[in-house]
Design an enzyme around this catalytic site. Structure first.
Site, PDB file in Angstrom:
ATOM      1  N   LYS A   1      67.472  31.901  86.690  1.00 40.97           N
ATOM      2  CA  LYS A   1      66.863  30.812  85.929  1.00 40.97           C
ATOM      3  C   LYS A   1      67.032  31.033  84.430  1.00 40.97           C
ATOM      4  O   LYS A   1      66.958  32.169  83.946  1.00 40.97           O
ATOM      5  CB  LYS A   1      65.381  30.738  86.303  1.00 40.97           C
ATOM      6  CG  LYS A   1      64.614  29.559  85.767  1.00 40.97           C
ATOM      7  CD  LYS A   1      63.192  29.604  86.319  1.00 40.97           C
ATOM      8  CE  LYS A   1      62.336  28.454  85.856  1.00 40.97           C
ATOM      9  NZ  LYS A   1      60.971  28.514  86.448  1.00 40.97           N
TER      10      LYS A   1
ATOM     11  N   SER B   1      59.950  24.462  88.647  1.00 42.42           N
ATOM     12  CA  SER B   1      60.914  24.482  87.571  1.00 42.42           C
ATOM     13  C   SER B   1      62.156  25.325  87.868  1.00 42.42           C
ATOM     14  O   SER B   1      63.097  25.342  87.071  1.00 42.42           O
ATOM     15  CB  SER B   1      60.238  25.015  86.299  1.00 42.42           C
ATOM     16  OG  SER B   1      59.702  26.307  86.515  1.00 42.42           O
TER      17      SER B   1
ATOM     18  N   SER C   1      56.792  26.870  91.434  1.00 48.48           N
ATOM     19  CA  SER C   1      58.113  26.681  90.825  1.00 48.48           C
ATOM     20  C   SER C   1      59.276  27.312  91.570  1.00 48.48           C
ATOM     21  O   SER C   1      60.425  26.984  91.282  1.00 48.48           O
ATOM     22  CB  SER C   1      58.109  27.180  89.378  1.00 48.48           C
ATOM     23  OG  SER C   1      57.299  26.346  88.580  1.00 48.48           O
TER      24      SER C   1
END
Length: 484
Positions: free
Chosen positions: A92, A168, A192
């Site tokens: 990420k 996310s 997330s």
């Protein structure tokens, strides 16, 4: 589109990117494939499908080839190979990979080159895994649940472009679902990693607070208490077995993070059948029939596997946990919002600005009181989990929603926050959870989660493996076929 191999070429003829991380590492150990071949297989897959889904934001092809060559030289010298040798993983954009920018999806940070790996990246690399690229996320994680960033735009759900892949850690969810990487590395402060897993048809692990070392600083200063308590790094994978491999590597103490403790990876066996509390509709706010059916399928699987499954009304003090989560984090966040909002584009501010006015302002006395209430909530959950070592429930109480619903208006914002309510509460109390697919509905994956006692990730993984064994693995998926 599920990948099965009945009537297809023999397993040994499959492209390497289609295989599990465990199969890939075992093949390198056995000499059936080189690390270089694994990397090239994944790079080819990224070239093929990433233009359609936009999950990988920065490709590290040269670095990955160099790392693979080093691992292959070790094998040629007869050295012992690490457990995840040759396995490709994405990272990420909020987690540092040494030598490349950690952008958080923001133009402001596009040149913010990381001097060192984040702790989980370093651990995976030491275990022989190879980072192949950064993955997309909502700008600063604040632009919403949908994965859309200033630098890279929208990530597309490979099952249906009209549905969000979640966030996310949505870039990792899509990358793993499409076979661009064997593992993804994201973080979870309220769903997330679990929500992208549920929306994209993969598995994900949110570890216990204090289980895995992390470093979430943006600059020299550590985040405030609420963010420290809620945000944990965790892996995504196509199978539960691969999650377990990653967990074994990521867990453990680290001098760089004094919160990480040396707790055994697996706890003592429990006496009698493991009790599972089934919570189909947390808080009684409503659960979509397809999600409720998925929870029911998983409950039936666990009952057949010998678990003592019992429907219960709710988890402890859910409404209070949601209130404390919102007020604690928003109290911290309000201090920096005047500066942070200038980093975001106007449309990216809406997710936060729709919420801020609804959260009661907190002074110092109120903030101190909230920190005390966190401990009380954790105590209530610990007592509940003493009776029920596992909780089975939805990851998100609706099927995948349209991209950007949470930023459209107040009603959309409320729907999304309500949908993730079980994720939010379990993050606040710091317990582990595993998201696992539980079948398809109307052509879309459905996911459930198994929440467990602190430091009993093993119980969550064991139960998730039973669900997976009966209900199947729906990925890797081909977005080109899906789009057609």
């Amino acid at each position: 589109m599920s990948v099965t191999w009945e009537g297809k070429p023999r397993p040994e003829d499959r492209a390497w990117w289609t295989r599990t991380a465990g199969e890939q590492a075992a093949a390198v150990h056995d000499g059936r494939v080189s690390a270089a071949e694994l990397v090239e297989s994944h790079l080819a897959r990224i070239t093929e499908v990433n233009p359609e889904v936009n999950a990988v934001t920065r490709l590290l092809a040269g670095e990955a080839r160099e790392a693979a060559a080093g691992l292959d030289r070790r094998r040629e010298r007869g050295e012992a190979l690490p457990p995840l040798v040759g396995v490709c993983f994405t990272v990420k954009e909020s987690l540092a990979i040494r030598g490349v920018p950690t952008t958080h999806g923001a133009i402001r940070f596009k040149e913010a080159v990381a001097p060192a790996d984040a702790p989980p990246v370093a651990r995976l690399r030491a275990a022989g895994a190879i980072p192949v690229g950064h993955s997309n996320m909502p700008t600063l994680t604040l632009a919403g649940m949908h994965t859309r960033s200033q630098l890279s735009g929208d990530t597309v759900n490979p099952w249906d472009a009209g549905r969000t892949p979640g966030g996310s850690s949505g870039g990792d969810g899509v990358a793993v679902a499409c076979g661009m990487a064997g593992l993804g590395l994201g973080n979870d402060a309220g769903g997330s990693v679990r929500i992208p897993a549920a929306f994209c048809g993969t598995a994900a692990l949110k570890p216990t607070y204090g289980r895995c070392a992390a470093d979430h600083r943006m600059g020299p200063d550590d985040p405030p208490l609420g963010a420290q308590l809620c945000v944990v790094d965790g892996p995504l994978a196509r199978t539960v077995a691969d999650l377990r491999l990653a967990f074994d590597v990521l867990a453990g103490a680290d001098p760089g993070d004094p919160r990480a403790v040396p707790v055994p990876l697996r706890g003592a066996p429990l006496k009698g059948p493991v009790r599972v509390a089934v919570v189909s509709d947390p808080g009684g706010l409503g659960t979509h029939p397809s999600v409720r059916d998925a929870v029911g399928r998983a409950a039936d699987v666990l009952a057949d596997a010998g678990y003592a499954v019992e429907e219960v009304p709710d988890v402890p003090r859910l409404e209070e946990a949601l209130e404390v989560y919102d007020r604690l984090l928003m109290a911290e966040f309000a201090q920096t919002w005047p500066v942070v909002r200038e980093v975001l584009a106007p449309e990216e501010r809406r997710f936060v600005e729709l919420r801020l006015p609804e959260v009661e302002a907190v002074d110092l006395s109120g903030y101190i009181g909230l920190t005390g209430r966190v401990l009380g909530l954790r105590r209530s959950w610990a007592r509940f989990l003493e009776r029920y070592p596992l909780v089975l429930g939805p990851v998100f109480t609706e099927p995948p929603v349209e991209p950007g619903l949470e930023s459209r208006d107040g009603a959309g914002n409320l729907r999304v926050r309500a949908g993730m309510r079980l994720c939010t509460a379990s993050s606040l109390v710091g317990v582990p959870a595993v998201a696992v697919p539980a079948g398809l509905d109307a052509g879309l994956p459905t996911g459930v989660q198994l929440i467990g006692r602190a430091y009993r990730e093993d119980l969550c993984l064991d139960a998730a493996a039973e669900v997976e064994a009966r209900l199947g693995v729906p990925t890797p998926v081909d977005p080109a076929v899906r789009a057609g």
